[in-house]
Design a protein around this motif. Structure first.
Motif, PDB file in Angstrom:
ATOM      1  N   TYR A 174       0.827  -1.208   0.000  1.00 14.15           N
ATOM      2  CA  TYR A 174       0.000   0.000   0.000  1.00 14.15           C
ATOM      3  C   TYR A 174       0.859   1.255   0.000  1.00 14.15           C
ATOM      4  N   ASN A 175       0.222   2.374  -0.292  1.00 13.95           N
ATOM      5  CA  ASN A 175       0.878   3.680  -0.258  1.00 13.95           C
ATOM      6  C   ASN A 175       0.740   4.326   1.116  1.00 13.95           C
ATOM      7  N   THR A 176       1.760   5.074   1.487  1.00 16.62           N
ATOM      8  CA  THR A 176       1.751   5.768   2.774  1.00 16.62           C
ATOM      9  C   THR A 176       1.931   7.277   2.627  1.00 16.62           C
ATOM     10  N   SER A 177       2.521   7.730   1.526  1.00 14.24           N
ATOM     11  CA  SER A 177       2.825   9.156   1.368  1.00 14.24           C
ATOM     12  C   SER A 177       1.563   9.984   1.173  1.00 14.24           C
ATOM     13  N   GLU A 178       1.604  11.182   1.684  1.00 19.56           N
ATOM     14  CA  GLU A 178       0.481  12.109   1.555  1.00 19.56           C
ATOM     15  C   GLU A 178       0.153  12.320   0.080  1.00 19.56           C
TER      16      GLU A 178
ATOM     17  N   ARG B  85      -0.948  10.040  -1.970  1.00 20.46           N
ATOM     18  CA  ARG B  85      -0.788   8.831  -2.782  1.00 20.46           C
ATOM     19  C   ARG B  85      -1.643   7.651  -2.306  1.00 20.46           C
ATOM     20  N   GLN B  86      -2.229   7.795  -1.113  1.00 22.47           N
ATOM     21  CA  GLN B  86      -2.927   6.640  -0.525  1.00 22.47           C
ATOM     22  C   GLN B  86      -4.046   6.110  -1.395  1.00 22.47           C
ATOM     23  N   GLN B  87      -4.609   6.970  -2.243  1.00 25.67           N
ATOM     24  CA  GLN B  87      -5.723   6.528  -3.079  1.00 25.67           C
ATOM     25  C   GLN B  87      -5.278   5.546  -4.159  1.00 25.67           C
TER      26      GLN B  87
ATOM     27  N   PRO C 141      -4.713   1.676  -1.482  1.00 21.76           N
ATOM     28  CA  PRO C 141      -5.099   1.821  -0.073  1.00 21.76           C
ATOM     29  C   PRO C 141      -4.725   0.596   0.754  1.00 21.76           C
ATOM     30  N   LYS C 142      -4.451   0.835   1.996  1.00 26.55           N
ATOM     31  CA  LYS C 142      -4.026  -0.238   2.900  1.00 26.55           C
ATOM     32  C   LYS C 142      -5.115  -1.299   3.028  1.00 26.55           C
TER      33      LYS C 142
ATOM     34  N   THR D 167       3.670  -0.920  -3.827  1.00 27.19           N
ATOM     35  CA  THR D 167       3.764  -0.543  -2.423  1.00 27.19           C
ATOM     36  C   THR D 167       4.848   0.498  -2.229  1.00 27.19           C
TER      37      THR D 167
END
Length: 258
Positions: free
Chosen positions: A153-157, A159-161, A164-165, A186
């Motif tokens: 998944y993405n964690t950076s502001e 990019r989460q869309q 998603p986790k 990821t």
């Protein structure tokens, strides 16, 4: 006459290496009759496991006469893969739904009577079948082959869309003792610190959807694979990663996984 024949073969895009078997030297990539780079590793009992660098996130693995296809996609940009020239797969693994990882036409093409499709719930719903694995699930699909689904998944502001986790999978394959980590899309997530004893790792590098080169280096230092393949890297320059990880004892091999 021989010279004329050689020129004719060159025009047709053939070579004298057609039908040549991949090298058994685990340290070298070799060309095949389809011009894919091949890296060969050995299981605990000495059986070869061959990794064909198809493109981007699509990996073909051949082990003990079995075909394992990871995220098989037949077209990306101006590059195409001819899956009609490949055998049906015993095992198909799909990490998530994006078009550079999930192609329903190719899945149908590679599916035979004994094929098992392993994927996340989203892709199984879209495709209409498949064995669903969620993050943390472990599936023994053969006596000598185990699949673990791990987070991706993405964690950076901002990019989460993209990933998603909890939705998508990475996979750890244990092939008769050889442990292979295929990270999927990821970033350098904290769960990577618990991934141990990896022989071969495929880590993505393609900002903003996956990792920057610095993130990939951090991820590699968490996972500590013996051999690292940057993949899914598009136009990102990954040539400097090997030097950054040299002191960590991680061998980096760059193949055509643009």
């Amino acid at each position: 006459m021989k010279k004329i024949l050689t020129c004719l073969l060159a025009v047709l895009g053939l070579s004298s290496a057609c039908g040549q078997q991949p090298s058994k030297d685990a340290g070298n990539a070799t060309a095949t009759n389809s011009s894919y780079e091949v890296d060969t590793f050995k299981t605990k009992s000495g059986k070869p496991v061959r990794f064909y660098a198809l493109m981007h996130a699509s990996i073909r693995i051949v082990y003990d006469g079995k075909e394992i296809e990871i995220d098989p996609v037949n077209k990306l940009g101006n590059k195409t893969i001819d899956y009609t020239a490949m055998p049906k797969a015993e095992y198909l693994l799909v990490t998530h739904e994006h078009g550079d990882h999930f192609n329903q036409e190719v899945l149908r093409l590679l599916t035979g009577e004994q094929t098992r499709l392993v994927t996340n719930k989203r892709c199984a719903d879209m495709y209409g079948s498949g064995e669903v694995m969620a993050n943390g699930d472990v599936l023994k699909i053969a006596d000598d082959l185990t699949v673990e689904a791990v987070p991706a998944y993405n964690t950076s502001e901002g990019r989460q869309q993209f990933h998603p986790k909890g939705r998508d999978n990475g996979y750890i394959l244990t092939i008769e003792g050889l442990r292979v980590y295929i990270a999927g899309d990821t970033e350098d997530i904290p769960e990577m610190a618990s991934i141990k004893d990896i022989d071969v790792a495929f880590l993505p590098c393609n900002q903003p959807y996956t990792m920057t080169t610095d993130q990939l280096v951090r991820a590699a230092r968490m996972v500590k694979p013996k051999v690292l393949f940057p993949y899914h890297y598009g136009q990102t320059d990954v040539s400097g990663i090997a030097a950054q990880l040299k002191s960590d004892g991680i061998e980096v091999r760059v193949r055509h996984y643009e």
